[in-house]
Motif scaffolding. Structure first.
Motif, PDB file in Angstrom:
ATOM      1  N   UNK A  96      32.605  37.449  38.458  1.00  0.00           N
ATOM      2  CA  UNK A  96      31.734  37.846  37.354  1.00  0.00           C
ATOM      3  C   UNK A  96      30.893  39.057  37.736  1.00  0.00           C
ATOM      4  N   UNK A  97      30.325  39.033  38.952  1.00  0.00           N
ATOM      5  CA  UNK A  97      29.538  40.182  39.398  1.00  0.00           C
ATOM      6  C   UNK A  97      30.395  41.443  39.437  1.00  0.00           C
ATOM      7  N   UNK A  98      31.609  41.308  39.956  1.00  0.00           N
ATOM      8  CA  UNK A  98      32.479  42.473  40.068  1.00  0.00           C
ATOM      9  C   UNK A  98      32.884  43.045  38.728  1.00  0.00           C
ATOM     10  N   UNK A  99      33.234  42.166  37.779  1.00  0.00           N
ATOM     11  CA  UNK A  99      33.655  42.648  36.465  1.00  0.00           C
ATOM     12  C   UNK A  99      32.493  43.304  35.737  1.00  0.00           C
ATOM     13  N   UNK A 100      31.311  42.702  35.805  1.00  0.00           N
ATOM     14  CA  UNK A 100      30.147  43.289  35.140  1.00  0.00           C
ATOM     15  C   UNK A 100      29.760  44.624  35.785  1.00  0.00           C
ATOM     16  N   UNK A 101      29.876  44.699  37.097  1.00  0.00           N
ATOM     17  CA  UNK A 101      29.454  45.912  37.804  1.00  0.00           C
ATOM     18  C   UNK A 101      30.454  47.050  37.634  1.00  0.00           C
ATOM     19  N   UNK A 102      31.760  46.726  37.655  1.00  0.00           N
ATOM     20  CA  UNK A 102      32.781  47.779  37.686  1.00  0.00           C
ATOM     21  C   UNK A 102      33.588  47.869  36.386  1.00  0.00           C
TER      22      UNK A 102
END
Length: 298
Positions: free
Chosen positions: A259-265
């Protein structure tokens, strides 16, 4: 004559692993409810489900080539099709035939199970064929339908269809269990649309990464991912699912980084690629773990 290897391209064989994972969940709920299974019928259901998946893949490859989309798409390991038809245009008629033959196989097996189990399967079968046939030319042009159609096909239609075909009766347990691949597979296609926004827009497609942008679509992704696992927890707390189905939550260890990765990138496609891979892993592992929980509860 085209080689067997070239014919496998439009089928998108590596992506077919999703099918047995979802079928396994329907097999597990049927066994948990009835206490018995027919190996022959399980095999027929799996063949029908694979035929459905191959049909939608091959028809998608054919239409995407004919509209010129394949020539504008930058392929990734997770999106953009197999690349077979742009490299071998002579295979376009074969891709269409593969799609139609797969639909025929699905329909024949479906007729057998409808005769065996009754009209509820007919409704599921007709809706499934409708989704397959309309997905690429129509559904991909309506954001809300494009969001939920993949999960509908691999979730409620495939899981409940498998459950009924194997002698189970419609129940709250199989409906709740089918929500797991419903949310996960919706997310699978949603995230895989991120790299294709510009190419898809150029041929008239209209999904949420186009309509809302990648960042807002990433929020939908995060919500759906949470709902997939919340369905299991709610099912157990509500007494609908066996406690052992919580095995599916083992896969949830990947949720925070994904989730962090998708939101960030969301707008940084090179850095987003590893999270597309982890998303595929969640889709394959979670239904199998939930299915194992059902088998352990028998």
């Amino acid at each position: 004559m085209p080689s067997l290897k070239s014919l496998l391209g439009p089928m998108r064989v590596p992506f077919l692993l999703l099918t047995p994972a979802c079928v396994a969940l329907g097999v597990a709920t049927a066994y948990w409810q009835t206490g018995h299974l027919s190996g022959g019928q399980v095999l027929l259901v799996l063949i029908a489900a694979l035929a459905a998946h191959i049909a939608v893949n091959a028809l998608n490859e054919y239409v995407d080539y004919k509209t010129g989309l394949d020539l504008r798409t930058q392929r990734t390991p997770f999106s953009g099709g197999s690349g077979t038809l742009p490299q071998q245009p002579n295979l376009a008629p074969a891709a269409l035939r593969i799609g139609l033959i797969s639909l025929a196989v699905l329909s024949l097996i479906g007729v057998y199970f409808v005769a065996l189990r009754g009209w509820q399967l007919a409704l599921i079968g007709v809706l499934g064929v409708l989704v397959i046939v309309t997905y690429t030319p129509l559904i991909t042009r309506v954001p809300a339908l494009c969001l939920i159609a993949p999960g509908l096909g691999f979730g409620p239609l495939m899981v409940i269809g498998t459950h009924l075909a194997l002698g189970g009766s419609l129940s709250a347990a199989v409906v709740v269990a089918s929500l797991v691949p419903f949310f996960l597979v919706n997310n699978l296609l949603l995230l895989n649309q991120f790299p294709d926004v510009e190419a898809d827009r150029s041929v008239g497609r209209h999904h949420y990464p186009i309509a809302l942008g990648r960042r807002r679509s990433a929020v939908i992704y995060a919500l759906f991912l949470g709902l997939a696992y919340l369905a299991v927890v709610a099912g157990v707390v509500g007494g609908v699912l066996p406690a052992t189905s919580l095995l599916g939550l083992l896969a949830a260890v990947l949720l925070p980084p994904v989730i962090r990765g998708v939101l960030r990138y969301a707008d940084d496609l090179p850095h987003l690629m590893p999270y597309l891979g982890l998303n595929v892993l969640l889709n394959l592992v979670t239904p199998v773990l939930v299915a194992l929980g059902f088998f352990l509860a028998v």
